[in-house]
Design a protein around this motif. Structure first.
Motif, mmCIF file in Angstrom:
data_model
loop_
_atom_site.group_PDB
_atom_site.id
_atom_site.type_symbol
_atom_site.label_atom_id
_atom_site.label_comp_id
_atom_site.label_asym_id
_atom_site.label_seq_id
_atom_site.Cartn_x
_atom_site.Cartn_y
_atom_site.Cartn_z
ATOM 1 N N UNK A 91 0.767 -1.238 0.000
ATOM 2 C CA UNK A 91 0.000 0.000 0.000
ATOM 3 C C UNK A 91 0.797 1.286 0.000
ATOM 4 N N UNK A 92 2.019 1.276 -0.527
ATOM 5 C CA UNK A 92 2.746 2.537 -0.669
ATOM 6 C C UNK A 92 2.181 3.281 -1.879
ATOM 7 N N UNK A 93 2.606 4.493 -2.094
ATOM 8 C CA UNK A 93 2.114 5.231 -3.261
ATOM 9 C C UNK A 93 2.568 4.591 -4.571
ATOM 10 N N UNK A 94 3.581 3.727 -4.484
ATOM 11 C CA UNK A 94 4.076 3.016 -5.667
ATOM 12 C C UNK A 94 3.503 1.597 -5.761
ATOM 13 N N UNK A 95 2.565 1.233 -4.904
ATOM 14 C CA UNK A 95 2.084 -0.143 -4.812
ATOM 15 C C UNK A 95 2.876 -0.847 -3.731
ATOM 16 N N UNK A 96 3.185 -2.114 -3.944
ATOM 17 C CA UNK A 96 4.015 -2.827 -2.978
ATOM 18 C C UNK A 96 5.458 -2.342 -3.078
#
Length: 145
Positions: A91-96
Motif C-alpha cells: 500500500x505505498x504510493x508506488x504499490x508494494x
C-alpha cells in the motif's frame, strides 16, 4: 573476444547485482529453490537505499524479468519474505515496496531452521553414497581387464 570476469572490487563497472555468500545455505530450506535467488537479486537491483529505503517494482515487472508468471512470482516473494530475506510493504504510493535484508550467517540460519540442517545432512549423505557407488563401478570396470 570474450573478456574474463574479474572479481576485483569495482572491476565490473556495468550493471551487476552482487549476491552475498551467506545466501548459499538458504538452498537447504525446504521451501527455497535456487531460482528464487535471482528474484532476490532483482529486488536488490531495484533497491533505492538512499532516496526511498525500498524497492518498488510492480509484480508484473518482476515477473517479466524473473521469467515466471505473476502468480509464481508472488508466491516466491512470499517465501522470500517468510524466510526473512525481504520485507513486503503493502500500500505505498508506488504499490508494494520491498526491502531486501542481508542473509543470516550459516550459524544463525541453521539455528532458526533446524530442518534445513537436516536437509543439508541428507544431501551430504546422498552425495557420499553417490561417490561410493561411482567408486564401486570404477573398481568393477577395472576388474574386468
Amino acid at each position: 573476444m570474450k573478456k574474463p570476469f574479474s572479481k576485483k572490487k569495482d572491476a565490473y563497472q556495468r550493471n551487476f547485482i552482487k549476491l552475498p555468500s551467506d545466501l548459499s545455505h538458504y538452498i537447504n530450506h525446504r521451501k527455497v529453490k535456487a531460482e528464487m535467488f535471482y528474484l532476490y537479486a532483482l529486488i536488490i537491483d531495484y533497491y533505492n537505499e538512499d532516496e526511498f529505503g525500498y524497492a518498488f517494482p510492480n509484480k508484473d515487472t518482476l515477473a517479466l524479468k524473473y521469467g515466471k508468471t505473476t502468480r509464481t512470482t508472488g508466491d516466491h516473494l512470499s517465501i522470500l519474505r517468510d524466510i526473512g530475506l525481504i520485507e513486503i510493504i503493502e500500500g505505498t504510493i508506488h504499490g508494494n515496496a520491498y526491502v531486501p535484508y542481508e542473509p543470516l550467517t550459516s550459524e544463525e540460519f541453521y539455528e532458526r531452521y533446524p530442518d534445513a540442517w537436516d536437509n543439508y545432512l541428507e544431501s551430504l549423505r546422498k552425495l557420499e553414497e553417490s561417490r561410493k557407488q561411482a567408486s564401486a563401478r570404477m573398481a568393477r570396470y577395472r576388474d574386468k581387464d
